[in-house]
Design a protein around this motif. Structure first.
Motif, PDB file in Angstrom:
ATOM      1  N   ASN A  26       0.858  -1.179   0.000  1.00  0.00           N
ATOM      2  CA  ASN A  26       0.000   0.000   0.000  1.00  0.00           C
ATOM      3  C   ASN A  26       0.902   1.239   0.000  1.00  0.00           C
ATOM      4  O   ASN A  26       1.333   1.706   1.046  1.00  0.00           O
ATOM      5  CB  ASN A  26      -0.899  -0.025   1.247  1.00  0.00           C
ATOM      6  CG  ASN A  26      -1.942   1.067   1.234  1.00  0.00           C
ATOM      7  OD1 ASN A  26      -1.786   2.068   0.547  1.00  0.00           O
ATOM      8  ND2 ASN A  26      -2.996   0.874   1.996  1.00  0.00           N
ATOM      9  N   GLU A  27       1.170   1.729  -1.204  1.00  0.00           N
ATOM     10  CA  GLU A  27       2.150   2.793  -1.361  1.00  0.00           C
ATOM     11  C   GLU A  27       1.749   4.061  -0.594  1.00  0.00           C
ATOM     12  O   GLU A  27       2.568   4.659   0.106  1.00  0.00           O
ATOM     13  CB  GLU A  27       2.318   3.102  -2.851  1.00  0.00           C
ATOM     14  CG  GLU A  27       3.469   4.034  -3.140  1.00  0.00           C
ATOM     15  CD  GLU A  27       3.685   4.232  -4.631  1.00  0.00           C
ATOM     16  OE1 GLU A  27       3.301   3.340  -5.401  1.00  0.00           O
ATOM     17  OE2 GLU A  27       4.232   5.273  -4.994  1.00  0.00           O
ATOM     18  N   ASP A  28       0.464   4.448  -0.706  1.00  0.00           N
ATOM     19  CA  ASP A  28       0.022   5.690  -0.058  1.00  0.00           C
ATOM     20  C   ASP A  28       0.175   5.617   1.455  1.00  0.00           C
ATOM     21  O   ASP A  28       0.634   6.557   2.099  1.00  0.00           O
ATOM     22  CB  ASP A  28      -1.438   5.984  -0.416  1.00  0.00           C
ATOM     23  CG  ASP A  28      -1.594   6.312  -1.887  1.00  0.00           C
ATOM     24  OD1 ASP A  28      -0.621   6.857  -2.451  1.00  0.00           O
ATOM     25  OD2 ASP A  28      -2.644   6.017  -2.460  1.00  0.00           O
ATOM     26  N   LEU A  29      -0.240   4.474   2.012  1.00  0.00           N
ATOM     27  CA  LEU A  29      -0.158   4.330   3.464  1.00  0.00           C
ATOM     28  C   LEU A  29       1.305   4.281   3.918  1.00  0.00           C
ATOM     29  O   LEU A  29       1.646   4.770   4.999  1.00  0.00           O
ATOM     30  CB  LEU A  29      -0.895   3.062   3.899  1.00  0.00           C
ATOM     31  CG  LEU A  29      -1.242   2.969   5.376  1.00  0.00           C
ATOM     32  CD1 LEU A  29      -2.161   4.097   5.772  1.00  0.00           C
ATOM     33  CD2 LEU A  29      -1.879   1.628   5.703  1.00  0.00           C
ATOM     34  N   ALA A  30       2.172   3.691   3.071  1.00  0.00           N
ATOM     35  CA  ALA A  30       3.597   3.663   3.403  1.00  0.00           C
ATOM     36  C   ALA A  30       4.134   5.089   3.488  1.00  0.00           C
ATOM     37  O   ALA A  30       4.902   5.427   4.383  1.00  0.00           O
ATOM     38  CB  ALA A  30       4.358   2.860   2.360  1.00  0.00           C
ATOM     39  N   LEU A  31       3.685   5.949   2.554  1.00  0.00           N
ATOM     40  CA  LEU A  31       4.119   7.350   2.580  1.00  0.00           C
ATOM     41  C   LEU A  31       3.611   8.022   3.857  1.00  0.00           C
ATOM     42  O   LEU A  31       4.339   8.757   4.519  1.00  0.00           O
ATOM     43  CB  LEU A  31       3.595   8.098   1.355  1.00  0.00           C
ATOM     44  CG  LEU A  31       4.149   7.630   0.006  1.00  0.00           C
ATOM     45  CD1 LEU A  31       3.502   8.404  -1.131  1.00  0.00           C
ATOM     46  CD2 LEU A  31       5.655   7.811  -0.030  1.00  0.00           C
ATOM     47  N   LEU A  32       2.336   7.749   4.215  1.00  0.00           N
ATOM     48  CA  LEU A  32       1.769   8.337   5.429  1.00  0.00           C
ATOM     49  C   LEU A  32       2.515   7.875   6.674  1.00  0.00           C
ATOM     50  O   LEU A  32       2.521   8.552   7.686  1.00  0.00           O
ATOM     51  CB  LEU A  32       0.296   7.951   5.576  1.00  0.00           C
ATOM     52  CG  LEU A  32      -0.692   8.591   4.612  1.00  0.00           C
ATOM     53  CD1 LEU A  32      -2.099   8.213   4.988  1.00  0.00           C
ATOM     54  CD2 LEU A  32      -0.540  10.098   4.640  1.00  0.00           C
TER      55      LEU A  32
END
Lengths: 236, 335
Positions: B201-207
């Motif tokens: 989950n790329e977005d959550l990794a960024l978050l």
């Protein structure tokens, strides 16, 4: 009264040329629960994203604990003490519950075990499921993982985008109880909710958003008592 | 009926070679699947990364041999491997910096990145041939056999000989070590977990504060190492020829997709599945059949496909998987 912990004033902006938010203002005091309600398409989630820096603002400013963070990226805001739980895709599905929590604490270099214990104390079911992949859990348990992951950074402000979307009424009550518990521990909460009545019941502060602008803003109890709010948004 | 001879013949001509080939494909497929999981595109340059890596290992091997340094009875190439990995990683990271990063910033669609990787493939292909040439190069030194066919026959009194080449054992041992390390890294270390999180989950990794450029860098580093190791093992086992590595792309992709793109366990299973199918279908079964069914005298060689057609096996498996189970056997990401 001192200045609010989070203050987002006069936010105006959108994804493309057209603005979605129009002079929208949200504030949360320390350790309090602020709830954004409103009809579908009112810009509730957009307002949340704007506070978290996922939306370019044309006007307005966001301050956290008196510090202007309008120009910061979402990642930098996490480092400043903001935690965000997106509405969907808010866990790492092929990683275990424990690994999800560890990833939440990725920025921390100190011992995270105490925080993990706090999360397990808050959501005991996660302790039993800690070796299981988050993608295999039920909707309500997954939301608990998502909230737990955000708590791992030890945020001072927790932002929840419809935490009860798609969970049963019993699980919803349970989640609201947990959210109150989190707020009691001193963490400010900003939350978007579809279940407006229940959400306003636990809210210290409520915002009714219509077409990207504040329509009503008052304490949760006052909004619940307001005949116009009841008639137009809460179904009588 | 002569079961023992049949088993020995089967082991000698099918099981052992296919296991070694399968390990090589598995290592290659792991690199492909890792890049797919992190960067979300099918890296067509992987075969030529293997070729380049092997070429670098050969150059260092020659230099070491010239200097009289060796680790007999093991091949000198094993000693050269770390240097080869370093040089390959430098080229791959440089390519990422110069080429892929631009498209990443543009948030280019995966299909564009695939085409970009084809361009990189041609450049690497040319670079490798320019540096080391196009002809066959045998670079394995050290002991050739662990079990020699004649010695085996003399020792057991069987008609069939069993040859176990040292490169086959080295391949299997190295692959095992690499795979164990890789799984330890992905499941136990903070960096490895952050790579899995990014893949999930790329977005959550960024978050969560995971730095995407760091994850991408580690992915390229590991992919270069896997490619160089796989290429060197393949070259030791057979021989090095730049064109062969380009051709290896098909079975490697078939292996990664059969197992489920983005899933490391799947890549390993896929590698062995493709290898055993390829060797099994192109092997002439007449000899084994002769031992098991002595009364039956087949006319032909009992070979389903001649070895020239071995790539058809990968193709057929690939198409069957894409038609009936597009996410692969181990539930990778949908292609």
């Amino acid at each position: 009264m001192s200045a609010p912990y989070l203050s987002a004033e006069g936010m105006t902006g959108g994804y493309g040329a057209a603005d979605i938010l129009h002079d929208c203002t949200l504030t949360v005091d320390r350790g309090q629960i602020a709830v954004i309600v409103g009809p579908n398409g009112a810009g509730k989630s957009t307002a949340m994203k704007a506070v978290f820096g996922m939306l370019r603002l044309r006007a307005g400013r966001v301050t956290l604990d008196g510090e202007d963070i309008t120009a910061l990226s979402p990642q930098a805001r996490v480092a400043k003490g903001m935690g965000f739980v997106p509405q969907v895709a808010n866990v790492f599905p092929t990683m275990s519950v424990e690994e999800n929590l560890e990833m939440g604490a990725f920025l921390r270099r100190d011992d995270i075990r105490a925080t993990m214990e706090q999360v397990y104390a808050l959501f005991p079911i996660l302790r039993d499921k800690r070796r299981q992949n988050a993608g295999e859990l039920s909707g309500g348990q997954r939301q608990q993982v998502a909230v737990g992951r955000a708590l791992m950074t030890q945020p001072k402000l927790l932002m929840l985008d419809e935490p009860t979307a798609g969970v049963s009424p019993i699980v919803m009550d349970e989640l609201f109880d947990r959210i109150i518990e989190v707020a009691r521990s001193g963490i400010s909460i900003l939350m978007v909710e579809q279940n407006a009545r229940q959400a306003l019941e636990i809210a210290d502060r409520g915002y009714v958003l219509v077409q990207g602008a504040n329509r009503f803003a008052d304490t949760g109890a006052a909004l619940l008592a307001d005949p116009e709010v009841r008639r137009t948004f809460l179904g009588g | 009926m002569d079961i023992l001879n049949a088993i020995v013949a089967l082991a000698n001509f099918v099981l052992i070679p296919a296991a070694a080939y399968g390990a090589q494909l598995a290592l290659g497929a792991l690199g492909v699947t890792l890049i797919y999981g992190i960067l979300r595109f099918s890296n067509f340059a992987h075969g030529d990364t293997m070729a380049f890596g092997t070429a670098m290992v050969i150059l260092v091997t020659w230099a070491l041999q010239g200097a009289g340094i060796g680790i007999a009875p093991l091949p000198t190439a094993l000693l050269a491997l770390p240097f080869g990995i370093g040089l390959t990683a430098a080229l791959v990271l440089g390519t990422d910096r110069a080429v892929y990063r631009f498209y990443r910033r543009q948030k280019a669609a995966p299909v564009i990145l695939v085409i970009v990787s084809m361009g990189v493939m041609f450049v690497m292909n040319g670079l490798t041939r320019f540096i080391i040439g196009v002809e066959d190069i045998a670079f394995d030194d050290g002991a050739r056999f662990i079990v020699n066919a004649r010695a085996f026959r003399d020792a057991t009194g069987l008609d069939e000989g069993l040859a176990l080449r040292s490169t086959q054992v080295i391949t299997l041992v190295t692959a095992l070590v690499v795979v164990v390390w890789l799984f330890w890294f992905l499941n136990r270390t903070r960096t490895g977990k952050s790579m899995r999180a990014f893949s999930d989950n790329e977005d959550l990794a960024l978050l969560s504060g995971i730095n995407p450029e760091r994850v991408v860098m580690y992915a390229w580093l590991i992919a270069s190492a896997l490619a160089t190791i796989a290429g060197t093992l393949y070259g030791l086992d057979k021989s090095f020829k730049a064109f062969n590595y380009f051709q290896l792309l098909l079975p490697i992709f078939a292996a990664a997709i059969v197992g489920g793109l983005g899933n490391p366990v799947g890549a390993i299973a896929g590698g062995f599945l493709i290898a055993f199918s390829e060797v099994g279908v192109t092997y002439a079964w007449k000899k084994v059949a002769g031992y098991v069914l002595p009364f039956w005298e087949p006319d032909g060689l009992l070979q389903l496909l001649s070895t020239e057609y071995k790539f058809a096996v990968s193709f057929v498996i690939l198409i069957a998987v894409l038609l009936f189970r597009p996410t692969g056997l181990f539930k990778g990401k949908s292609v």
